[in-house]
Design an enzyme around this catalytic site. Structure first.
Site, mmCIF file in Angstrom:
data_model
loop_
_atom_site.group_PDB
_atom_site.id
_atom_site.type_symbol
_atom_site.label_atom_id
_atom_site.label_comp_id
_atom_site.label_asym_id
_atom_site.label_seq_id
_atom_site.Cartn_x
_atom_site.Cartn_y
_atom_site.Cartn_z
ATOM 1 N N SER A 46 53.015 -24.449 -9.913
ATOM 2 C CA SER A 46 52.105 -25.577 -9.686
ATOM 3 C C SER A 46 51.967 -25.823 -8.183
ATOM 4 C CB SER A 46 52.654 -26.855 -10.321
ATOM 5 O OG SER A 46 52.858 -26.677 -11.693
ATOM 6 N N ARG B 25 59.923 -34.113 -9.301
ATOM 7 C CA ARG B 25 59.747 -33.047 -8.284
ATOM 8 C C ARG B 25 60.149 -33.519 -6.877
ATOM 9 N NH1 ARG B 25 58.809 -30.767 -12.487
ATOM 10 N NH2 ARG B 25 57.419 -28.971 -12.754
ATOM 11 N N GLU C 266 52.809 -29.897 -4.258
ATOM 12 C CA GLU C 266 54.180 -29.746 -4.721
ATOM 13 C C GLU C 266 54.903 -28.713 -3.851
ATOM 14 O OE1 GLU C 266 56.237 -27.347 -7.427
ATOM 15 O OE2 GLU C 266 55.683 -28.684 -9.065
HETATM 16 N N1 EPU Z 1 45.597 -28.795 -18.551
HETATM 17 C C1 EPU Z 1 44.239 -28.576 -18.516
HETATM 18 N N2 EPU Z 1 43.776 -27.538 -17.739
HETATM 19 C C2 EPU Z 1 44.593 -26.722 -17.058
HETATM 20 C C3 EPU Z 1 45.983 -26.962 -17.100
HETATM 21 C C4 EPU Z 1 46.460 -28.009 -17.852
HETATM 22 O O1 EPU Z 1 43.461 -29.268 -19.126
HETATM 23 O O2 EPU Z 1 44.083 -25.806 -16.417
HETATM 24 C C5 EPU Z 1 46.115 -29.862 -19.412
HETATM 25 C C6 EPU Z 1 46.761 -29.241 -20.644
HETATM 26 O O3 EPU Z 1 45.861 -29.044 -21.657
HETATM 27 C C7 EPU Z 1 47.807 -30.257 -21.004
HETATM 28 C C8 EPU Z 1 48.173 -30.873 -19.679
HETATM 29 O O4 EPU Z 1 47.147 -30.558 -18.761
HETATM 30 O O5 EPU Z 1 47.288 -31.249 -21.829
HETATM 31 C C9 EPU Z 1 49.523 -30.415 -19.205
HETATM 32 O O6 EPU Z 1 49.493 -28.999 -18.992
HETATM 33 P P1 EPU Z 1 50.810 -28.088 -18.978
HETATM 34 O O7 EPU Z 1 51.596 -28.288 -20.203
HETATM 35 O O8 EPU Z 1 50.389 -26.697 -18.639
HETATM 36 O O9 EPU Z 1 51.688 -28.685 -17.815
HETATM 37 P P2 EPU Z 1 51.342 -29.202 -16.347
HETATM 38 O O10 EPU Z 1 51.462 -30.679 -16.314
HETATM 39 O O11 EPU Z 1 50.038 -28.629 -15.867
HETATM 40 C C10 EPU Z 1 53.822 -29.178 -15.603
HETATM 41 C C11 EPU Z 1 54.639 -28.648 -14.472
HETATM 42 C C12 EPU Z 1 54.894 -27.145 -14.645
HETATM 43 C C13 EPU Z 1 55.602 -26.926 -15.968
HETATM 44 C C14 EPU Z 1 54.718 -27.491 -17.083
HETATM 45 C C15 EPU Z 1 55.378 -27.408 -18.434
HETATM 46 C C16 EPU Z 1 54.116 -30.080 -12.591
HETATM 47 C C17 EPU Z 1 53.423 -30.195 -11.288
HETATM 48 N N3 EPU Z 1 53.979 -28.902 -13.212
HETATM 49 O O12 EPU Z 1 52.546 -28.557 -15.514
HETATM 50 O O13 EPU Z 1 55.784 -26.743 -13.622
HETATM 51 O O14 EPU Z 1 55.854 -25.555 -16.197
HETATM 52 O O15 EPU Z 1 54.459 -28.890 -16.825
HETATM 53 O O16 EPU Z 1 56.374 -28.344 -18.524
HETATM 54 O O17 EPU Z 1 54.749 -31.031 -13.031
HETATM 55 C C18 EPU Z 1 55.877 -25.857 -11.413
HETATM 56 O O18 EPU Z 1 56.364 -26.929 -11.083
HETATM 57 O O19 EPU Z 1 55.673 -24.931 -10.598
HETATM 58 C C19 EPU Z 1 55.476 -25.672 -12.805
HETATM 59 C C20 EPU Z 1 54.875 -24.565 -13.230
#
Ligand code: EPU
Length: 338
Positions: free
Chosen positions: A238, A164, A334
């Site tokens: 995010s 990012r 972010e």
């Molecule tokens: N999780 C939780 N609670 C929550 C959200 C997530 O426990 O409320 C846990 C999930 O269970 C999972 C882990 O966190 O084990 C990862 O969650 P998720 O797959 O939703 O991805 P993320 O790491 O929260 C990142 C990106 C998103 C992208 C997703 C999917 C960043 C900051 N965000 O989110 O990007 O869509 O992965 O690849 O890296 C964005 O940048 O605006 C964005 C939406």
């Protein structure tokens, strides 16, 4: 090219924050931009470059000139047996470029389907989702330095991509405007779907062979279910980055919170999902007046009504304090804050 005065930016940022720009101009081609930046009238004016407004939080009126980049066009400029170079104007809606590639069976960006924003904004924060990042399909970009109106090309290394992050978010912030992006896409695509939830959903399709369209359709569906649509609830995806901490700190945290998830990164750090940390601190689904933490994804802050940017910033500050107190981890934003 028309400079407008006292324009509301409410419809131009996906948080839907109603602030005003003292001056505003919509740019449709690079010559217009060179022309604008060469005019002495605007030399000393502060300038803010706006794409789709999907990664920005406005906390006050903008006193300078907002330059909205609307340069259109998607074109294949080179192809051989294996690869295809696609050039897109910075004002193209990112998802339109993904759909163009998927329709032509050109692989590389299908996992980045449904990410809001424009093509020109994509390299700035090296957009990423579901196991892919823009940098993996990036070839080069063209743009203009704000101070000198000089045009230049950046190849991939020069962009200094990271998670990012890129040079355009750091040293060149407010100094450089991206006008075109060139992607290198694969004519014999191999769909990538190792990411837990995508894999599970893909397997439900029961196919022998999966296309990149299968991947992009599946991811679009997952995103639809998990992430709020900014046309109905204001948000910027995010709000925080997933923090990277060192192994020792991770093990310390594990002693007190054994269920803490973590993923080892190529540089031997541990990436901890910020959404999990925020949820653990009790914020998921919480609403304070018109701002809140999304009920399906705690990493997304939302504007339910006519909130001010400062209300969202205050909520973010409270979240940061509780994650710091509970886990000793400092979250960083972010989104860009103005
Ligand atoms: N999780 C939780 N609670 C929550 C959200 C997530 O426990 O409320 C846990 C999930 O269970 C999972 C882990 O966190 O084990 C990862 O969650 P998720 O797959 O939703 O991805 P993320 O790491 O929260 C990142 C990106 C998103 C992208 C997703 C999917 C960043 C900051 N965000 O989110 O990007 O869509 O992965 O690849 O890296 C964005 O940048 O605006 C964005 C939406």
């Amino acid at each position: 090219m028309k400079i407008q005065k006292n324009i509301s930016l409410k419809s131009k940022n996906t948080f839907g924050i109603d602030v005003c720009a003292a001056k505003y101009v919509d740019i449709l081609d690079e010559n217009e931009l060179i022309d604008l930046l060469s005019q002495s009238t605007f030399k000393d004016e502060p300038k803010l470059i706006l794409g789709g407004g999907s990664n920005i939080l406005f906390t006050q009126d903008y006193k300078g000139l907002v330059i909205k980049i609307s340069i259109p066009g998607i074109k294949i400029i080179f192809e051989d047996e294996q690869t295809c170079l696609v050039k897109a104007g910075a004002g193209v809606i990112w998802n339109d470029l993904v759909l163009f590639a998927v329709e032509k069976n050109l692989g590389g960006i299908e996992n980045l389907v449904s990410i809001p924003g424009t093509v020109g904004a994509a390299p700035v924060q090296n957009i990423g989702a579901y196991g892919e990042e823009l940098q993996n399909s990036f070839h080069s970009l063209k743009g203009i330095f704000i101070n000198t109106a000089d045009e230049t090309v950046f190849d991939k290394d020069e962009c200094q991509f990271a998670y990012r992050d890129s040079i355009f978010k750091r040293e060149l912030r407010e100094k450089f405007i991206i006008t075109y992006v060139i992607l290198q896409l694969n004519k014999n695509p191999q769909p990538v779907f190792n990411y837990g939830m995508v894999k599970t959903e893909m397997e439900k399709l029961h196919k022998d062979k999966y296309s990149i369209k299968d991947v992009s359709d599946t991811i679009a569906k997952i995103r639809d279910e998990k992430l709020p649509n900014p046309t109905s609830i204001g948000n910027a995806g995010s709000f925080f980055k997933n923090p990277e901490i060192d192994k020792d700190q991770f093990l310390e945290i594990k002693k007190e919170h054994p269920d803490t998830p973590g993923f080892t990164t190529p540089n031997s750090m541990v990436k901890v999902p910020a959404g999990w940390l925020i949820e653990k601190c009790g914020w998921k689904g919480k609403r304070i007046n018109n701002v809140g933490v999304h009920a399906n994804q705690a990493l997304v802050l939302v504007n339910y009504g006519n909130s001010r940017g400062l209300d969202i910033l205050n909520l973010a500050a409270e979240i940061k304090i509780s994650v710091l107190k509970t886990f000793g981890i400092e979250l960083t934003e972010e989104v860009n804050i103005y």
